[in-house]
Design an enzyme around this catalytic site. Structure first.
Site: not given
Ligand code: AMP
Length: 402
Positions: A8, A87, A176, A203, A205, A236, A279, A328-329, A381
């Protein structure tokens, strides 16, 4: 066992992993960082240990060379690389699925650089260096945008003059996609009646988006021609009145491009909290009574819920809602705030299950009375890239086109 090198490439970083296409953790993974600077380093994680070394050749070529050297130095591990999976952020309208890389594909990825000027040129560099150093090893490109190529025109078009779409391909692409496809396959493996069901996925993150999936296909998503559209994210802003761009540029005496940089790099959780884009740090500050941290978390959850409800207008019903990505996780607080705002859809969280769900595992976090199952599903991913690569190199003759 056959292994895949998953790569990636970013503009100043290159993440990598050696995987066998199964759920087991990568044999080795790592990251080359600060490429192009004097202090570029590469970190290898292997056998529970981290090994960091400076990169003397401080570019993408240097990083790929260091990976190759590492493999050569670990001949005792019996690594049998059979392919490389890359990726690729933007596949435009050219790529609707993963493909074996040939000259045409490479040119296509270059053509898509207009919408991902930082990412796609870096991917091309990574691919070319891998081709140079790994010789004949087949290489596959897996696109973040490909899963959303199933959107209908009334969803992917912006309500601007059609000419701009016809002449310049200005439209929603969404991102994503590899994560959404992974989640969709995971759900299908959990429930054999899944096939025709409808799913919302968040999703969340540092980059964040949502997707509505109907019978296995993406029908709407929140990111647009770039990842700036949609939810509030780490740095963003997400969607806002585009006139703001001109106002910021005028008021701050900066160019539109610089104003856009503010929306991409200085906004979101970071802009509102004035603490961090991270976060976890904001949750810590909130717990200590920081008002701006509380505001940032509430805004983040509110925007996520709003976009989930918006993309749900493309579904007849919602059977599943899935949380994935770093936030989210791992953040019961954010999941709870989002589900609270989706009560009108009949979604009811089991607060105990939400709090207690173990890190890195699939958990159901909805009550029996909930209209839809709510899930936490860790995304992977890299695994999907490895699996796509293995699948394609085993039947390349049908997939060489773009
Ligand atoms: P990603 O971009 O998917 O790697 O996600 C990164 C984001 O996940 C950052 O904002 C992290 O602070 C957030 N994150 C990771 N672990 C936690 C956690 N335990 N609680 C809250 N946020 C987390």
């Amino acid at each position: 066992m056959e292994q895949i090198l998953v790569v990636n490439c970013g503009s100043s970083s290159l993440k990598f992993a050696i995987m066998d296409g199964s759920e087991s953790p990568p044999l080795m993974e790592g990251i080359a960082e600060r490429l192009g600077s004097e202090h570029s380093i590469i970190t290898f994680k292997y056998d529970g240990k981290k090994h960091e070394q400076p990169l003397h050749e401080n570019d993408h070529r240097g990083a790929v060379t260091a990976i190759k050297n590492w493999i050569d130095q670990h001949s005792d591990l019996d690594i049998k690389l059979v392919g490389i999976g890359h990726r690729v952020v933007h596949g435009g309208e050219l790529f609707t699925k993963s493909v074996v890389i040939n000259k045409d594909v490479l040119q296509g990825i270059e053509e898509c650089s207009q919408f991902a000027p930082l990412h796609n040129p870096a991917h091309v560099k990574g691919i070319k260096e891998s081709q140079a150093l790994f010789g004949d090893l087949p290489q596959v490109a897996v696109f973040d945008t490909a899963f959303h190529q199933t959107l209908a025109a009334d969803q992917y078009l912006y309500p601007i003059p059609m000419r701009l779409y016809r002449e310049h391909h200005f439209r929603k692409y969404g991102f994503h996609g590899t994560s959404y496809r992974f989640i969709e396959q995971k759900l299908a493996s959990l429930d054999e009646t899944y096939g025709q069901q409808n799913t919302l996925v968040a999703h969340l993150g540092n980059g964040a988006s949502v997707c509505a999936i109907r019978a296995g296909k993406s029908v709407d998503t929140s990111m647009g021609i770039t990842p700036l559209e949609g939810l509030m994210m780490g740095t963003r802003s997400g969607s806002l009145d585009p006139s703001l761009l001109a106002f910021i540029s005028d008021a701050e005496h900066i160019t539109m491009k610089q104003a856009l940089d503010i929306l991409n790099k200085e906004s979101g959780l970071k802009g509102i909290s004035e603490i961090s884009n991270d976060c976890r740090s904001i949750e810590t500050a909130q717990a200590a009574g920081d008002d701006r941290a509380e505001l940032a978390l509430n805004m983040f959850a509110s925007k996520a819920a709003k976009h989930l409800a918006a993309v749900a207008t493309n579904l007849d019903s919602v059977e599943h809602i899935v949380f994935t990505g770093g936030i989210g996780e791992n953040s019961p607080v954010i999941r709870s705030k989002i589900c609270d705002r989706l009560k009108m859809m009949g979604i009811r969280l089991d607060q105990h299950a939400n709090q207690m769900c173990p890190r890195g595992e699939i958990s159901r976090i909805s009550k029996q009375s909930s209209s839809a199952f709510a899930w936490v599903i860790p995304t992977n991913e890299e695994l999907l890239i490895a699996q796509d690569t293995l699948a394609l190199i085993n039947r390349p003759e049908t997939e060489q086109h773009r």
